[in-house]
Design a protein around this motif. Structure first.
Motif, PDB file in Angstrom:
ATOM      1  N   GLY A   3       2.037   1.632  -3.397  1.00  0.00           N
ATOM      2  CA  GLY A   3       1.044   2.010  -4.270  1.00  0.00           C
ATOM      3  C   GLY A   3       0.651   3.498  -4.364  1.00  0.00           C
ATOM      4  O   GLY A   3       0.330   3.919  -5.376  1.00  0.00           O
ATOM      5  N   SER A  62       4.408   4.822   7.341  1.00  0.00           N
ATOM      6  CA  SER A  62       4.343   3.392   7.496  1.00  0.00           C
ATOM      7  C   SER A  62       4.703   3.097   9.007  1.00  0.00           C
ATOM      8  O   SER A  62       3.773   3.212   9.517  1.00  0.00           O
ATOM      9  CB  SER A  62       5.422   2.603   6.602  1.00  0.00           C
ATOM     10  N   LYS A 107      -5.372   8.610   6.752  1.00  0.00           N
ATOM     11  CA  LYS A 107      -6.022   8.679   5.886  1.00  0.00           C
ATOM     12  C   LYS A 107      -6.059  10.273   5.347  1.00  0.00           C
ATOM     13  O   LYS A 107      -7.164  10.852   4.858  1.00  0.00           O
ATOM     14  CB  LYS A 107      -7.398   8.011   5.553  1.00  0.00           C
ATOM     15  N   GLN A 154      -5.424   4.502  -0.473  1.00  0.00           N
ATOM     16  CA  GLN A 154      -6.101   3.599   0.471  1.00  0.00           C
ATOM     17  C   GLN A 154      -5.443   3.435   1.738  1.00  0.00           C
ATOM     18  O   GLN A 154      -4.339   3.565   2.005  1.00  0.00           O
ATOM     19  CB  GLN A 154      -6.378   2.020  -0.217  1.00  0.00           C
ATOM     20  N   ASP A 157       0.771  -1.256  -0.108  1.00  0.00           N
ATOM     21  CA  ASP A 157       0.038  -0.005   0.020  1.00  0.00           C
ATOM     22  C   ASP A 157       0.927   1.347   0.052  1.00  0.00           C
ATOM     23  O   ASP A 157       0.836   2.224  -0.664  1.00  0.00           O
ATOM     24  CB  ASP A 157      -0.963   0.131   1.330  1.00  0.00           C
ATOM     25  N   HIS A 158       2.064   1.259   0.704  1.00  0.00           N
ATOM     26  CA  HIS A 158       2.969   2.319   0.716  1.00  0.00           C
ATOM     27  C   HIS A 158       3.394   2.589  -0.516  1.00  0.00           C
ATOM     28  O   HIS A 158       3.495   3.654  -1.221  1.00  0.00           O
ATOM     29  CB  HIS A 158       4.136   1.913   1.707  1.00  0.00           C
ATOM     30  N   ARG A 170      -1.227   7.142   5.731  1.00  0.00           N
ATOM     31  CA  ARG A 170      -1.750   6.098   5.695  1.00  0.00           C
ATOM     32  C   ARG A 170      -2.577   5.871   6.930  1.00  0.00           C
ATOM     33  O   ARG A 170      -3.959   5.533   6.833  1.00  0.00           O
ATOM     34  CB  ARG A 170      -1.312   4.802   5.453  1.00  0.00           C
TER      35      ARG A 170
END
Length: 196
Positions: A51, A123, A153, A196, A48-49, A150
């Motif tokens: 991405g 992260s 958000k 995300q 995800d990082h 993340r």
């Protein structure tokens, strides 16, 4: 070392630590940074990082008003005023105008002069990216700091670095899914709907 700090025992200790850091053998995939007198080792980032970083990089490459060069995980040696030692940070992303050619022939630890924007995607160590790195980038007068958080958000764009205040004068914060304008030399609207 700063000339007036040449005989300061604290500065000599920090220089010894920095010398040891520069000789450090880091396991493959990990990154080591020297931040405010501490050695910080981070594990490889998750999907995800990467991405989010990929989405940002794609948009900068295709939407910026001028051509930008990109380096992922480029070591920056940040000169931060009259401190005894220099910070050695490894942002997730570094952007610079193509015509400067900053990355060609650059040393492992490159000066930050000419860097237009650094990007961090939070992260493992959120406070490092939210506070400590932000102040280091401001002290080094990097014009833009884009932080994708993340955990909360949110996306934060910091601009107007103030070396004396050791912070940015302006920040824009928005939730994932919203848009924000990235100023010149980028000159485009960042879409975060894919984050995300």
């Amino acid at each position: 070392m700063a000339a007036n700090a040449e005989h300061d025992p604290r500065c000599i200790d920090e220089q010894a630590l920095l010398d040891g850091f520069l000789k450090l053998g880091t396991p493959e995939g990990y990154r080591a940074e020297f931040i405010e007198g501490e050695v910080v080792v981070s594990p490889p980032p998750g999907g995800d990082h990467e991405g989010i970083l990929s989405v940002i990089t794609w948009q900068v490459a295709r939407r910026s008003s001028g051509r930008m060069d990109f380096s992922g995980n480029k070591g920056l040696e940040l000169v931060c005023g009259d401190k005894c030692t220099k910070n050695h940070l490894v942002p997730d992303g570094v952007f610079a105008p193509h015509d400067l050619g900053l990355f060609w022939g650059a040393p492992v630890w490159m000066p930050s002069d000419g860097v237009a924007m650094v990007v961090e995607v939070i992260s493992a160590k959120p406070e490092m990216d939210r506070w400590i790195k932000r102040h280091c980038y401001a002290k080094a007068a990097i014009p833009l700091y884009l932080l994708a958080d993340r955990m909360e958000k949110t996306v934060c764009l910091f601009s107007g670095p103030d070396r004396e205040a050791e912070d940015y004068r302006e920040d824009i914060r928005l939730s994932f899914g919203k848009t924000t304008d990235i100023p010149e030399p980028f000159g485009f609207t960042l879409e975060t709907s894919e984050f995300q």
